[in-house]
Design an enzyme around this catalytic site. Sequence first.
Site, PDB file in Angstrom:
ATOM      1  N   ALA A   1       0.867  -1.235  -0.058  1.00  0.00           N
ATOM      2  CA  ALA A   1       0.015  -0.024   0.069  1.00  0.00           C
ATOM      3  C   ALA A   1       0.936   1.136   0.392  1.00  0.00           C
ATOM      4  O   ALA A   1       1.994   1.087   0.259  1.00  0.00           O
ATOM      5  CB  ALA A   1      -1.029   0.076   1.297  1.00  0.00           C
TER       6      ALA A   1
ATOM      7  N   GLY B   1       0.449  -5.052   0.678  1.00  0.00           N
ATOM      8  CA  GLY B   1      -0.837  -4.993  -0.169  1.00  0.00           C
ATOM      9  C   GLY B   1      -0.437  -5.595  -1.709  1.00  0.00           C
ATOM     10  O   GLY B   1      -1.437  -6.109  -2.363  1.00  0.00           O
TER      11      GLY B   1
ATOM     12  N   GLU C   1      -0.792  -9.159  -1.067  1.00  0.00           N
ATOM     13  CA  GLU C   1      -2.437  -9.477  -0.975  1.00  0.00           C
ATOM     14  C   GLU C   1      -3.056  -9.150  -2.198  1.00  0.00           C
ATOM     15  O   GLU C   1      -4.196 -10.370  -2.345  1.00  0.00           O
ATOM     16  CB  GLU C   1      -2.879  -8.525   0.166  1.00  0.00           C
ATOM     17  CG  GLU C   1      -2.242  -8.565   1.535  1.00  0.00           C
ATOM     18  CD  GLU C   1      -2.759  -7.628   2.605  1.00  0.00           C
ATOM     19  OE1 GLU C   1      -2.292  -6.183   2.125  1.00  0.00           O
ATOM     20  OE2 GLU C   1      -3.170  -7.896   3.553  1.00  0.00           O
TER      21      GLU C   1
ATOM     22  N   GLU D   1       4.003  -5.691   7.079  1.00  0.00           N
ATOM     23  CA  GLU D   1       3.404  -4.619   7.698  1.00  0.00           C
ATOM     24  C   GLU D   1       3.763  -4.543   9.011  1.00  0.00           C
ATOM     25  O   GLU D   1       3.748  -3.269   9.917  1.00  0.00           O
ATOM     26  CB  GLU D   1       1.908  -4.888   7.509  1.00  0.00           C
ATOM     27  CG  GLU D   1       1.336  -4.696   6.219  1.00  0.00           C
ATOM     28  CD  GLU D   1       1.396  -5.879   5.299  1.00  0.00           C
ATOM     29  OE1 GLU D   1       2.265  -6.679   5.744  1.00  0.00           O
ATOM     30  OE2 GLU D   1       0.758  -5.681   4.172  1.00  0.00           O
TER      31      GLU D   1
HETATM   32  N1  3HC Z   1       4.614   3.381   0.126  1.00  0.00           N
HETATM   33  C1  3HC Z   1       5.089   4.495  -0.487  1.00  0.00           C
HETATM   34  N2  3HC Z   1       6.417   4.902  -0.750  1.00  0.00           N
HETATM   35  C2  3HC Z   1       7.241   3.883  -0.866  1.00  0.00           C
HETATM   36  C3  3HC Z   1       6.596   2.323  -0.500  1.00  0.00           C
HETATM   37  C4  3HC Z   1       5.317   2.316  -0.178  1.00  0.00           C
HETATM   38  N3  3HC Z   1       4.812   1.160   0.353  1.00  0.00           N
HETATM   39  N4  3HC Z   1       7.916   1.450  -0.759  1.00  0.00           N
HETATM   40  C5  3HC Z   1       8.957   2.096  -1.216  1.00  0.00           C
HETATM   41  N5  3HC Z   1       8.470   3.435  -1.432  1.00  0.00           N
HETATM   42  C6  3HC Z   1       9.376   4.747  -1.702  1.00  0.00           C
HETATM   43  C7  3HC Z   1      10.614   4.713  -0.775  1.00  0.00           C
HETATM   44  O1  3HC Z   1      10.297   5.669   0.298  1.00  0.00           O
HETATM   45  C8  3HC Z   1      11.636   5.388  -1.723  1.00  0.00           C
HETATM   46  O2  3HC Z   1      11.086   6.615  -1.958  1.00  0.00           O
HETATM   47  P1  3HC Z   1      12.535   7.844  -2.222  1.00  0.00           P
HETATM   48  O3  3HC Z   1      13.069   7.497  -3.587  1.00  0.00           O
HETATM   49  O4  3HC Z   1      11.623   9.222  -2.445  1.00  0.00           O
HETATM   50  O5  3HC Z   1      13.388   7.787  -1.040  1.00  0.00           O
HETATM   51  C9  3HC Z   1      11.441   4.622  -3.028  1.00  0.00           C
HETATM   52  O6  3HC Z   1       9.918   4.117  -2.777  1.00  0.00           O
HETATM   53  C10 3HC Z   1      12.370   3.459  -3.199  1.00  0.00           C
HETATM   54  O7  3HC Z   1      12.278   2.665  -2.225  1.00  0.00           O
HETATM   55  P2  3HC Z   1      13.755   2.128  -1.606  1.00  0.00           P
HETATM   56  O8  3HC Z   1      14.640   3.278  -1.757  1.00  0.00           O
HETATM   57  O9  3HC Z   1      13.528   1.169  -0.345  1.00  0.00           O
HETATM   58  O10 3HC Z   1      14.195   0.990  -2.853  1.00  0.00           O
HETATM   59  P3  3HC Z   1      14.580  -0.614  -2.487  1.00  0.00           P
HETATM   60  O11 3HC Z   1      14.677  -1.085  -3.768  1.00  0.00           O
HETATM   61  O12 3HC Z   1      15.816  -0.298  -1.970  1.00  0.00           O
HETATM   62  O13 3HC Z   1      13.697  -1.193  -1.936  1.00  0.00           O
HETATM   63  C11 3HC Z   1      11.396  -2.151  -1.478  1.00  0.00           C
HETATM   64  C12 3HC Z   1      12.401  -1.463  -2.734  1.00  0.00           C
HETATM   65  C13 3HC Z   1      12.060  -3.451  -0.697  1.00  0.00           C
HETATM   66  C14 3HC Z   1      10.152  -2.271  -2.140  1.00  0.00           C
HETATM   67  C15 3HC Z   1      11.558  -1.196  -0.296  1.00  0.00           C
HETATM   68  O14 3HC Z   1      11.133  -0.027  -0.454  1.00  0.00           O
HETATM   69  C16 3HC Z   1      10.344  -1.691   0.905  1.00  0.00           C
HETATM   70  O15 3HC Z   1      10.656  -2.420   1.604  1.00  0.00           O
HETATM   71  N6  3HC Z   1       9.152  -0.907   0.767  1.00  0.00           N
HETATM   72  C17 3HC Z   1       8.317  -1.097   1.838  1.00  0.00           C
HETATM   73  C18 3HC Z   1       7.495  -2.419   1.746  1.00  0.00           C
HETATM   74  C19 3HC Z   1       6.239  -2.365   2.584  1.00  0.00           C
HETATM   75  O16 3HC Z   1       6.538  -2.364   3.746  1.00  0.00           O
HETATM   76  N7  3HC Z   1       5.024  -2.923   2.034  1.00  0.00           N
HETATM   77  C20 3HC Z   1       3.900  -2.834   2.907  1.00  0.00           C
HETATM   78  C21 3HC Z   1       3.454  -1.726   3.073  1.00  0.00           C
HETATM   79  S1  3HC Z   1       1.916  -1.542   4.184  1.00  0.00           S
HETATM   80  C22 3HC Z   1       0.695  -2.424   3.436  1.00  0.00           C
HETATM   81  O17 3HC Z   1       0.786  -2.760   2.300  1.00  0.00           O
HETATM   82  C23 3HC Z   1      -0.658  -2.332   4.159  1.00  0.00           C
HETATM   83  C24 3HC Z   1      -1.838  -3.318   3.409  1.00  0.00           C
HETATM   84  O18 3HC Z   1      -1.787  -4.437   3.997  1.00  0.00           O
HETATM   85  C25 3HC Z   1      -2.997  -2.808   3.433  1.00  0.00           C
END
Ligand code: 3HC
Length: 699
Positions: free
Chosen positions: A69, A108, A111, A131
């Site tokens: 998400a 997400g 999911e 998450e």
């Molecule tokens: N939402 C918004 N921005 C995000 C994001 C997300 N889920 N995931 C990554 N970004 C952004 C980062 O902030 C970064 O932004 P920037 O360039 O402005 O600094 C850009 O995307 C690239 O991210 P990384 O620098 O981390 O790139 P990497 O290639 O090193 O890693 C990744 C990629 C493995 C996808 C890592 O970004 C990551 O772990 N992201 C978070 C994943 C996550 O936690 N997902 C769950 C979200 S909560 C959810 O899904 C709720 C649901 O259950 C309803």
Amino acid sequence: MDTAATTDNVVTVEYVGDVALICIDNPPVNATGYPVRAGLDAALKEITAGGTAKAIGLYCAGRTFVAGADIREFGKPPREPILPAVLNSIEQNPTPVIAVIHGTALGGGFELALSSHARVAIEGARVGLPEVLLGILPGAGGTQRLPRLTDIPWALEVILSGRQVSAAEALEKGAIDRITTGTPRDVAIAAAQEVIAGTLPTRRTCDLQVTPDDQVLEDAAAMLKAKQPHLFSPLKCVEAVAASTGPLDAGLKFERQAFFDCIETPQRSGLIHAFFGERAVSNIPEAKGPTRPLESIGVIGGGTMGSGIATALLTAGYAVTLVEVAQDGLDRGVATITKNLDGAVSRGKMSAQKRDAALSKLLPTLKMDDLAPVDMVIEAVFEEMAVKKEIFTKLDTICKPGAILASNTSYLDVNEIAAATARPQDVIGLHFFSPAHIMRLLEIVVADKTAADVTATGFLLAKKLKKVGVRAGVCDGFIGNRILAHYRLVADYMVLDGASPEQIDHALEDFGFAMGPYKVGDLAGLDIGWATRKRKAATRDPEQRYAGTIADRICEQGWFGRKTGKGYYLYDTGAPVPNPGALRIIDDVRKEEGSLEHPFTDADIVDRYMTAMIVEATRVVEDGTARRPVDVDMVFLFGYGFPRFRGGPLHYADTIGAKTLIERIEHYAQEDDYYWQVPALLRKMAADGTTFADLNKES
Ligand code: 3HC
């Protein structure tokens, strides 16, 4: 990823024969912000209305499948269509949907795949539900659908760890159906055609049953209560997975409520601040400019720090020249490095082959002249300005032009060190934290004359070492140790005034620190602080209340903490117990100093300790030692064991507010108006209503 963004071209539909393709293209990580959700909803409706498609291939453009998400939307009012509803309509869609995963399908994103009718991963893909690391739980069916496709023990472990799972493991457990090679679009076409031909089976996850496993759920809940007592969302994950044994609708409803309960907690806000903060520290112009070549690095000093730094460099693939003055010191350094790398192998973090390759790049030597060809030297000898200056003067004559000369000093003036050379533009501070091959913080200390490409190379090095590089200005202790030196005093003042070391440790551990300051002192060795106090005795301001008498007397007994079996605690019987000898000393000193003893509650202790930390952290931002509040926060999360779920000292400060902090400081100042002074920046913030979060946005 603005929620107000249009949905144009973020989700597109294309037809190839009787296959419909849905492509999500929402850089950087295809997060399911509003445009993606609305686009998916519209795409499904369009394909159903068209009535020609027999299977739908769902894939993503760019570097990855949907990585979750859009975290930036959390805490804002939800905007329809919400993700769970979109995923339910995918699951119920009459035409089968095949998710094609490349890169990382996280949160997400995973999911979304779980609600599809088949999942095909492209080699190298990883899946996961991270998450919990953000203080929430999978809120779009992950806690209900993953146990349906796999089983409760595995699904629970994946959800509670937040780890990324390899495609091979996911395939073995049934979370995905196939691993293949190809581009996402080609794989989507081929997989959809196979579904039509009947060679790739499809199913609705909602039709599967979960086998109950109450014991695993009970054990997990008990483990969390014992090991992560502060955290809210992990227990909610367990409860939600428990709900997966019932009907899907009820389980999804439970999960949704639990998701919102988590969203409301300050922990969610702290953990998400930590996620973005880790990325923000290197998102500054100084980190992005041209860099100098960096392949071979010299390390001077084979002690704990030098060996740890060398270990980190070798692990990252650099060639390392390790310099020591005597053969036994050099042998010890090599032995420590070998032990560190062996440890990584035995913990499964490194293959034996990679360890051997790393060790083959180590050149141990007693000759400083061997540093002539290296691109960078990191000096890691003990903290003595005269010694450091002598080394840098020598390096100036030995090193090639353009080589970066770095000092791993933790306190000393990098400008003065740089002035010992004729090339101050090449000199920088690189402050590692012990153990240097494990701790993730690297303070990059930029001196007055440090060249821009030297600073940028410092950030590049941090990235290569998988460390969090934070820019710091020159001052006594830079960001972290300067703040530590200030707030550590308040703990000793509280002991002088009536709190016991054990009570202080307990209160701060309850707040979330892994260890209280007195246990940390015993672990690090009380003789270190004793030596510093003696060194600084001559320059101490007589106006300042001296906090060190108790610690001095404890050291005079030869009690230096764990290494001598005695310190503030006794260590001979396993778990530490308060040292009665230390308590007697505390009593004596209180009487001699005529301190006005009074009781402290645990809340008083936390308030004073945190307020002291915030005061100095504010000054560090005020005078530019740290560029932004978030830089201070990341220093504390990655170098000082600050509880991650609280986001960092200045994120935490915003939860208290500038006005309340000023009231506290003024109240404490009635006892000691030398130590407790309100920083001008805090007064300004209280007057104009700004927060540290606002200051982060401004810079
Ligand atoms: N939402 C918004 N921005 C995000 C994001 C997300 N889920 N995931 C990554 N970004 C952004 C980062 O902030 C970064 O932004 P920037 O360039 O402005 O600094 C850009 O995307 C690239 O991210 P990384 O620098 O981390 O790139 P990497 O290639 O090193 O890693 C990744 C990629 C493995 C996808 C890592 O970004 C990551 O772990 N992201 C978070 C994943 C996550 O936690 N997902 C769950 C979200 S909560 C959810 O899904 C709720 C649901 O259950 C309803």
